[in-house]
Design an enzyme around this catalytic site. Structure first.
Site, PDB file in Angstrom:
ATOM      1  N   ASN A 114     -14.104  -5.244 -18.816  1.00  0.00           N
ATOM      2  CA  ASN A 114     -14.969  -4.054 -19.359  1.00  0.00           C
ATOM      3  C   ASN A 114     -14.222  -4.127 -20.356  1.00  0.00           C
ATOM      4  O   ASN A 114     -12.973  -3.532 -20.185  1.00  0.00           O
ATOM      5  CB  ASN A 114     -15.582  -3.490 -18.705  1.00  0.00           C
ATOM      6  N   CYS A 162     -25.925  -8.405 -18.020  1.00  0.00           N
ATOM      7  CA  CYS A 162     -25.078 -10.206 -17.929  1.00  0.00           C
ATOM      8  C   CYS A 162     -25.735 -11.268 -16.366  1.00  0.00           C
ATOM      9  O   CYS A 162     -25.494 -11.917 -17.419  1.00  0.00           O
ATOM     10  CB  CYS A 162     -23.722  -8.902 -16.905  1.00  0.00           C
ATOM     11  N   CYS A 208     -24.820  -5.734 -14.325  1.00  0.00           N
ATOM     12  CA  CYS A 208     -26.333  -5.424 -14.488  1.00  0.00           C
ATOM     13  C   CYS A 208     -26.903  -6.387 -15.011  1.00  0.00           C
ATOM     14  O   CYS A 208     -26.274  -7.698 -14.997  1.00  0.00           O
ATOM     15  CB  CYS A 208     -25.988  -4.567 -15.859  1.00  0.00           C
ATOM     16  N   GLU A 254     -15.123  -0.684 -22.941  1.00  0.00           N
ATOM     17  CA  GLU A 254     -15.860   0.621 -23.378  1.00  0.00           C
ATOM     18  C   GLU A 254     -15.597   0.959 -24.821  1.00  0.00           C
ATOM     19  O   GLU A 254     -14.500   1.011 -25.395  1.00  0.00           O
ATOM     20  CB  GLU A 254     -15.438   1.561 -22.705  1.00  0.00           C
ATOM     21  N   GLU A 267     -18.413  -8.966 -17.024  1.00  0.00           N
ATOM     22  CA  GLU A 267     -18.876 -10.658 -16.881  1.00  0.00           C
ATOM     23  C   GLU A 267     -19.423 -11.016 -18.457  1.00  0.00           C
ATOM     24  O   GLU A 267     -19.185 -12.677 -18.321  1.00  0.00           O
ATOM     25  CB  GLU A 267     -20.119 -10.384 -16.355  1.00  0.00           C
ATOM     26  N   CYS A 305     -19.371  -5.727 -21.018  1.00  0.00           N
ATOM     27  CA  CYS A 305     -19.439  -5.541 -19.421  1.00  0.00           C
ATOM     28  C   CYS A 305     -18.296  -6.793 -19.134  1.00  0.00           C
ATOM     29  O   CYS A 305     -18.569  -7.705 -19.601  1.00  0.00           O
ATOM     30  CB  CYS A 305     -20.412  -5.820 -18.685  1.00  0.00           C
TER      31      CYS A 305
END
Length: 133
Positions: free
Chosen positions: A44, A91, A88, A46, A57, A55
């Site tokens: 990830n 993803c 999430c 940010e 994934e 993310c």
């Protein structure tokens, strides 16, 4: 030789170490296997503008797609703490763009516990664009 599940979890753990998560502190790593056996990682990343965050994934899948891959055989995700957490919804939707179903291995950094599940179990009602309209 190690099985794909073990290899993916190991690679996701390595990817997690590269995460950039200064805001949440929630470092995630993912590793996706293309059907040709090549493994792609993601972590990830940010951003102060939270909507610009990616993310792990999606980073892994997008890296694979940028390398020419369009089909996948499994994905592993390693999250912080003692309990594994699923991807999430965003993803899962990205994964469903390329896979009807997919083994998903969920692991946690603070334990050896692994949950074996699938895209179908985690995301049974995905969006499909009707291209005939």
């Amino acid at each position: 030789m190690k099985d794909i599940r073990t290899r993916l979890i190991e690679q996701a753990r390595l990817a997690r170490a590269m995460a950039y998560a200064p805001y949440s502190g929630y470092e995630v790593g993912a590793a996706v296997a293309a059907t040709n056996g090549v493994i792609y990682w993601g972590c990830n990343v940010e951003n102060a503008s939270y909507g610009a965050t990616l993310c792990a994934e999606r980073v892994a899948v997008f890296t694979a797609v940028a390398a020419g891959q369009r089909s996948f055989s499994a994905i592993a995700v390693v999250t912080p703490g003692a309990d594994p957490a699923p991807p999430c919804g965003m993803c899962l939707q990205v994964l469903s763009e390329f896979c009807d179903d997919l083994p998903v291995y969920l692991a946690a950094a603070g334990s050896e516990r692994v949950i074996d599940t699938s895209l179908d179990v985690l995301f049974p009602s995905r969006f499909h664009l009707d291209r005939s309209l």
